[in-house]
Design a protein around this motif. Sequence first.
Motif, PDB file in Angstrom:
ATOM      1  N   ASP A  88     -11.915   1.935  12.869  1.00 41.17           N
ATOM      2  CA  ASP A  88     -11.913   1.460  14.252  1.00 41.17           C
ATOM      3  C   ASP A  88     -10.797   0.444  14.504  1.00 41.17           C
ATOM      4  N   ALA A  89     -10.582  -0.450  13.534  1.00 36.74           N
ATOM      5  CA  ALA A  89      -9.540  -1.465  13.694  1.00 36.74           C
ATOM      6  C   ALA A  89      -8.158  -0.829  13.736  1.00 36.74           C
ATOM      7  N   ALA A  90      -7.953   0.219  12.951  1.00 39.97           N
ATOM      8  CA  ALA A  90      -6.659   0.903  12.959  1.00 39.97           C
ATOM      9  C   ALA A  90      -6.353   1.457  14.341  1.00 39.97           C
ATOM     10  N   ALA A  91      -7.394   1.981  15.017  1.00 39.12           N
ATOM     11  CA  ALA A  91      -7.191   2.508  16.366  1.00 39.12           C
ATOM     12  C   ALA A  91      -6.958   1.379  17.366  1.00 39.12           C
ATOM     13  N   ARG A  92      -7.707   0.280  17.258  1.00 39.10           N
ATOM     14  CA  ARG A  92      -7.565  -0.828  18.202  1.00 39.10           C
ATOM     15  C   ARG A  92      -6.202  -1.493  18.083  1.00 39.10           C
ATOM     16  N   HIS A 114      -9.883   0.764   1.686  1.00 37.03           N
ATOM     17  CA  HIS A 114      -9.751   1.738   2.762  1.00 37.03           C
ATOM     18  C   HIS A 114      -8.396   1.601   3.468  1.00 37.03           C
ATOM     19  N   VAL A 115      -7.875   0.384   3.491  1.00 35.85           N
ATOM     20  CA  VAL A 115      -6.531   0.171   4.036  1.00 35.85           C
ATOM     21  C   VAL A 115      -5.492   0.787   3.104  1.00 35.85           C
ATOM     22  N   VAL A 116      -5.679   0.580   1.803  1.00 35.03           N
ATOM     23  CA  VAL A 116      -4.786   1.188   0.813  1.00 35.03           C
ATOM     24  C   VAL A 116      -4.801   2.706   0.955  1.00 35.03           C
ATOM     25  N   ASP A 117      -5.981   3.274   1.143  1.00 35.41           N
ATOM     26  CA  ASP A 117      -6.101   4.729   1.268  1.00 35.41           C
ATOM     27  C   ASP A 117      -5.348   5.269   2.480  1.00 35.41           C
ATOM     28  N   ALA A 162       1.131 -10.900   9.679  1.00 38.74           N
ATOM     29  CA  ALA A 162       0.156  -9.811   9.607  1.00 38.74           C
ATOM     30  C   ALA A 162      -0.165  -9.293  11.003  1.00 38.74           C
ATOM     31  N   ASP A 163      -0.198  -7.982  11.134  1.00 36.55           N
ATOM     32  CA  ASP A 163      -0.628  -7.380  12.395  1.00 36.55           C
ATOM     33  C   ASP A 163      -2.125  -7.555  12.595  1.00 36.55           C
ATOM     34  N   LEU A 164      -2.861  -7.575  11.484  1.00 35.64           N
ATOM     35  CA  LEU A 164      -4.308  -7.773  11.531  1.00 35.64           C
ATOM     36  C   LEU A 164      -4.710  -8.684  10.385  1.00 35.64           C
TER      37      LEU A 164
END
Length: 411
Positions: A88-92, A114-117, A162-164
């Motif tokens: 969800d954060a990747a989309a936001r 999951h970010v690494v993936d 950092a973007d997030l």
Amino acid sequence: MTRCRLCGSTALESVVDLGATPPCESFLAAERLDAPEPTYPLHLRVCTDCWLAQIPPLITPEETFSEYAYFSSYSSSWVEHARVFVEDAAARVGLGEDSFVVEVASNDGYLLRHVVDRGVRCLGVEPSVNVGAAAREAGVPTLTAFLSPETGAAVRAEHGPADLVVANNVYAHIPDVIGFTKGLRALVADDGWVSVEVQHLLTLIEENQYDTIYHEHFQYYTVASAIRALASGGLTLVDVELLPTHGGSLRLWARPEEAAGEPGRRVADVLAREKAAGLQELSGYTEFSARVAKVRRDLLRFLVDAAEEGRTVVGYGAPGKGNTLLNHCGIRPDLLPYTVDRNPYKHGRYTPGTRIPVLPPERIAADRPDYVLVLPWNLRAELVEQLAYVHEWGGRLVFPIPELSIVEVER
């Protein structure tokens, strides 16, 4: 405690006094059972100027987190929660191959994996040496450090903004809330996003979740107090989500004040709920202590009655919250001979203060107890499924929070 750590006010009022307990994650090795064990007062107060609920900073984060007994990956539901968040954060935020994500208090890499993936560059900032090592072994880049304005600036200088920035279940764990928030601002890009998950004081009060009060948690947030805390470091709350995790949590979405804009409708909605519950006046806190006392009486009555009837009760889980509950209730091995936990780090150790042995989960099936007292009640759905096998011998599950409930499970 004489002054509020956020606004400096001396207008602090008692919410609940839980006596004195050891730090909740200081599990004892067998060779320490005859050694003295330090305890510290556990007294929650609320500031009637900024409404930040808080306990005195009697232990330091360095004492608690340099070596830590909690590994997030041992909860399957928590790993899944992190996966969904990253998606969800990747989309936001619009994360892509050129993005950079930092997680503060990244534990064993349960989220950043999951970010690494996704092929997105990331870094964990984790103070616990042993837990951070597990993250690196799992392929998650991890810096062993506590976040401060200086740490944030150093990471930014080396890796870029950092973007997030993610700070899940850590915003309550730091006594220097202003310095920590400035560290978050140092990490994040001027047009970036900060996501903070923290337990919601509203549900803590409404659902009698007093066992989540322990020395690692220095403060307890409403949206109203979180807005003020974030502003102390130059961040503005723009959105909020209500989550079921930890019995009821806030996901706070903030941005640097110059890029924030107007907050979304959900911020006003939650502020209105908090006001209606009386959490911006003292009346919302006055009955909590009496309801805590009832939880204690009901649990002790159940355990004593079970012992008198010759029924066996064992524990499931050895979470920090469980140790607040066990110590406040004065539960010892005569009423709860052992508890089990999936984390092998805790096996062969003893719960702080109450000195109840922690064993592997397989012990339950071997002993076939009449009741299993579930200490991590916040994982109720997951654990009802995991423990369905107790039905084979007529065993039942007991949940102490928000009120005592005995559950018959079915396979």
